[in-house]
Write an enzyme that holds these catalytic residues in place. Sequence first.
Site, PDB file in Angstrom:
ATOM      1  N   SER A 129       0.895  -1.043  -0.256  1.00 17.46           N
ATOM      2  CA  SER A 129      -0.416   0.260  -0.237  1.00 17.46           C
ATOM      3  C   SER A 129       0.854   1.020  -0.265  1.00 17.46           C
ATOM      4  O   SER A 129       1.723   1.501  -0.502  1.00 17.46           O
ATOM      5  CB  SER A 129      -1.239  -0.017   1.080  1.00 17.46           C
ATOM      6  OG  SER A 129      -2.541   0.903   1.329  1.00 17.46           O
TER       7      SER A 129
ATOM      8  N   ASP B 126      -8.547  -4.667  -6.260  1.00 21.47           N
ATOM      9  CA  ASP B 126      -8.113  -3.739  -5.838  1.00 21.47           C
ATOM     10  C   ASP B 126      -8.052  -2.355  -5.654  1.00 21.47           C
ATOM     11  O   ASP B 126      -7.292  -2.123  -6.534  1.00 21.47           O
ATOM     12  CB  ASP B 126      -6.344  -4.399  -5.207  1.00 21.47           C
ATOM     13  CG  ASP B 126      -6.079  -3.351  -3.926  1.00 21.47           C
ATOM     14  OD1 ASP B 126      -6.797  -2.367  -3.664  1.00 21.47           O
ATOM     15  OD2 ASP B 126      -5.212  -3.685  -3.657  1.00 21.47           O
TER      16      ASP B 126
ATOM     17  N   HIS C  80      -7.986  -5.455  -0.742  1.00 21.99           N
ATOM     18  CA  HIS C  80      -5.695  -4.863  -0.119  1.00 21.99           C
ATOM     19  C   HIS C  80      -5.384  -5.687   0.876  1.00 21.99           C
ATOM     20  O   HIS C  80      -4.080  -5.055   1.120  1.00 21.99           O
ATOM     21  CB  HIS C  80      -6.796  -3.355  -0.210  1.00 21.99           C
ATOM     22  CG  HIS C  80      -5.363  -2.391  -0.007  1.00 21.99           C
ATOM     23  ND1 HIS C  80      -4.344  -2.111  -1.403  1.00 21.99           N
ATOM     24  CD2 HIS C  80      -4.844  -1.795   1.209  1.00 21.99           C
ATOM     25  CE1 HIS C  80      -3.900  -1.698  -0.517  1.00 21.99           C
ATOM     26  NE2 HIS C  80      -4.029  -0.923   0.812  1.00 21.99           N
TER      27      HIS C  80
END
Length: 510
Positions: free
Chosen positions: A331, A388, A441
């Site tokens: 991320s 995602d 995610h």
Amino acid sequence: MMIGVGLTLPAHNLNVFNARRASFKCQKSPLNPTSRTHVSSASSTELTRETLSNLEKLLQKSNQPDPERVVKTSTSNGSIETKGKGLLEGLNLSRIWPEMKAAEEMSPRHLNRLQRLLSKTMEYSPRNNLGSRWREYHGCNDWSGLLDPLDENLRREVVRYGEFVQAAYHGFHSNPAMSTDEAPLPRHVALPDRSYKVTKSLYTTSSVGLPKWVDDVAPDLGWMTQRSSWIGYVAVCDDKREIHRMGRRDIVIALRGTATCMEWAENFRAQLDQIPESDDPTQRVERGFLSLHKTRGAHVPSLAELVVEEVQRLIEMYKGEPLSITITGHSLGAALSLLVADEISSCAPHVPPVAVFSFGGPRVGNKGFVERLNKKNVKVLRIVNNQDLITKVPGIFIGEKVQQQQQQDNPWTYSHVGTELRVDTKMSPYLKSNVDIACCHDLEAYLHLVDGYLSSKCPFRSNAKRSLAKLLHDQGSNVKQLYTHKALSLNLERDRFSFPMPSCLPSPSQ
């Protein structure tokens, strides 16, 4: 219709049989919860479920030899008769409940394997020697020929680097607060690979801040609004046997994802700014990521300063040895990994090969930034989940092909960097097809999908070995009910899980 028992039984046994036959009518089978001959179609599915449940209990309590064991005997006419055939196969439950594939999913062999996957039991598999090919696995050829089908050694390496990021997450959440009055002390990090040792803690600082009254209103959540936070670490392989296996001494830089309010605020500063060290105005990156990378804290240097200083020290310490630098993040950490790679790729006269393994990373810069990294020979492997959304931002929500066309002439358009390994949540036999955004995610979900990925034509391998325990703990609502219910029956309730460090397999492959 009457059955002529007299034709098949001796006369002296006939009375005994008739007496027992009458008693049979009053008893219920442990496999059949009802004694009715005819059942309605509306209740047939419920009865089948109850039958499977009773059958599973019966199999667990039985101390008899394996029901799948087959014994072959010769009949009087010389043919081979199979006895002791698998009970579930004989019942042919897949015809009763085809959507579940019951004969396969509920066989004792499958239940044993499922019990291992749902537990925290680690399954070790040998790590192959990478000495002669380590540069290839480190991306010297952009992982050509290794992604589809996914090479076993590369799968193991990708998951291993993902576990370093999990250690960064745990290292932060175990102690998120940071003193505003003095420099932080060295932090202990429980690494998943004992052949590495942590040499440096890394911090990021936001250039934005919230008013002081926010901390006064919620003093217990001060770490959420602190400007400087621990984000990861630098580690180096220090085990001679592992160095020999990998063919070089590996330096790892692991960065966690977004955790504080200030980091979220920086994520939304999506303007493209010119890279400070670049004379080319077309080389631009996202303002928020650049801020977290370059801003100094009250008592800590910037992330850029910390990582460059430590890499230079390690290069000098191990001068003359074959080295590699691997940067991994998830991320926000994936975004900062690219900026760190850009920073250290030219921090010394002879920098070792630099590779980035990123999970669920957003776009970071424009095409000029991509070309800048390519010229520096930074290799990037992006692991992307189809579902995602984070991998599709910043930027406008249009197709990738349109994005690529606009990038040719527009320096203000975001662009992804490197080679892509694409996985898909829907291909996992354990996850629901309608999982939520958080699961798509989630880092553990990413590692689960990578461990199961085989090729684009066979997206999930049948012999995947990664434990489902942490996935069930973190994303239980997104795991199919078949497996959550089985976890409960195996006394693996989620509230009993405690993870002092990520529940990971040391080498999930083969």
